[in-house]
Design a protein around this motif. Sequence first.
Motif, short mmCIF file in Angstrom:
data_model
loop_
_atom_site.label_atom_id
_atom_site.label_comp_id
_atom_site.label_asym_id
_atom_site.label_seq_id
_atom_site.Cartn_x
_atom_site.Cartn_y
_atom_site.Cartn_z
N ARG A 36 16.28 -4.64 -4.92
CA ARG A 36 16.17 -5.78 -3.98
C ARG A 36 14.67 -5.03 -3.13
O ARG A 36 15.00 -4.68 -2.03
CB ARG A 36 17.82 -6.05 -3.93
N LYS A 37 13.53 -6.24 -2.89
CA LYS A 37 12.78 -6.19 -2.03
C LYS A 37 13.13 -6.53 -0.67
O LYS A 37 12.52 -6.49 0.58
CB LYS A 37 12.02 -7.34 -2.22
N ASP A 38 14.33 -7.05 -0.74
CA ASP A 38 14.90 -7.67 1.18
C ASP A 38 15.57 -6.55 1.34
O ASP A 38 16.01 -5.99 3.01
CB ASP A 38 15.47 -8.75 1.34
N ARG A 39 15.57 -5.21 1.22
CA ARG A 39 17.07 -4.55 0.99
C ARG A 39 16.15 -2.67 0.93
O ARG A 39 16.29 -1.40 0.35
CB ARG A 39 17.75 -4.10 0.17
N GLY A 44 11.93 -6.44 -9.30
CA GLY A 44 12.13 -5.84 -10.73
C GLY A 44 13.18 -6.76 -11.19
O GLY A 44 13.70 -8.25 -11.48
N ARG A 45 13.07 -6.90 -12.67
CA ARG A 45 14.26 -7.04 -13.63
C ARG A 45 14.84 -6.76 -14.24
O ARG A 45 15.08 -5.15 -15.14
CB ARG A 45 12.76 -7.89 -14.77
N HIS A 81 21.53 -17.74 -7.87
CA HIS A 81 21.64 -17.40 -6.71
C HIS A 81 20.73 -17.73 -5.89
O HIS A 81 19.58 -17.71 -6.06
CB HIS A 81 21.70 -15.94 -6.50
N PRO A 82 21.61 -18.76 -4.49
CA PRO A 82 20.30 -19.43 -3.70
C PRO A 82 19.19 -17.70 -3.02
O PRO A 82 17.92 -18.67 -3.15
CB PRO A 82 20.91 -19.56 -2.54
N THR A 87 14.89 -11.71 -3.08
CA THR A 87 15.29 -10.53 -3.58
C THR A 87 14.11 -9.37 -4.76
O THR A 87 14.20 -8.81 -4.65
CB THR A 87 16.81 -10.31 -4.17
N GLY A 88 13.39 -10.43 -5.55
CA GLY A 88 12.62 -9.88 -6.38
C GLY A 88 12.93 -9.55 -6.99
O GLY A 88 12.24 -9.11 -7.85
#
Length: 176
Positions: A36-39, A44-45, A81-82, A87-88
């Motif tokens: 997660r980018k926001d963490r 990623g995938r 998910h919204p 998250t990326g």
Amino acid sequence: MFNNAGVLAESKPEVTVNANLLGCIYGTEIASTHMRKDRGGKGGRIINMSSKAGLTDLPNVPTYCATKHGVRTYTISKSNHPSVEDTGVEYAVLFPGCVLAGLYLKLIEDRIAKQGKPSVARNEYLEIPLSRLLDGFLKLVTLEKMNGAMLEVTPDEDLFVRMEKVVIGSTYPPSL
């Protein structure tokens, strides 16, 4: 991450559910947390392996089908998910037929050893070489935008699929 599990133990449903569905869920959640980018991750995938059994109903293996349907709905729910953009992390599902490796070949070998015939009805439409699975995986992972993709791998081609609600009427069985 490529999240793959395949256990077929109809007489022990908890084994099949734990490996095929819960293993997928736990693996996806752990990988998502780290990506997660926001963490602090880089995004990623995640590609979760389902099965042709995740797109259809097979009466001889209902528990296996339930787990593979669960992989599909879990993954697509994650992709919708919204906060997925924040998250990326993108999510997709791969649906191969019977891959000529591992679980499927063991089923055939076991039945031949016990009864002198294959354990499953051989169906060339469902049987795919491992190289076709790799082709499907590469098709998904190299998409510009992969999130929510569902790819069925057949012996001859890769087909993007979508599940839709189809109303058949207000009574059952429906009148024709």
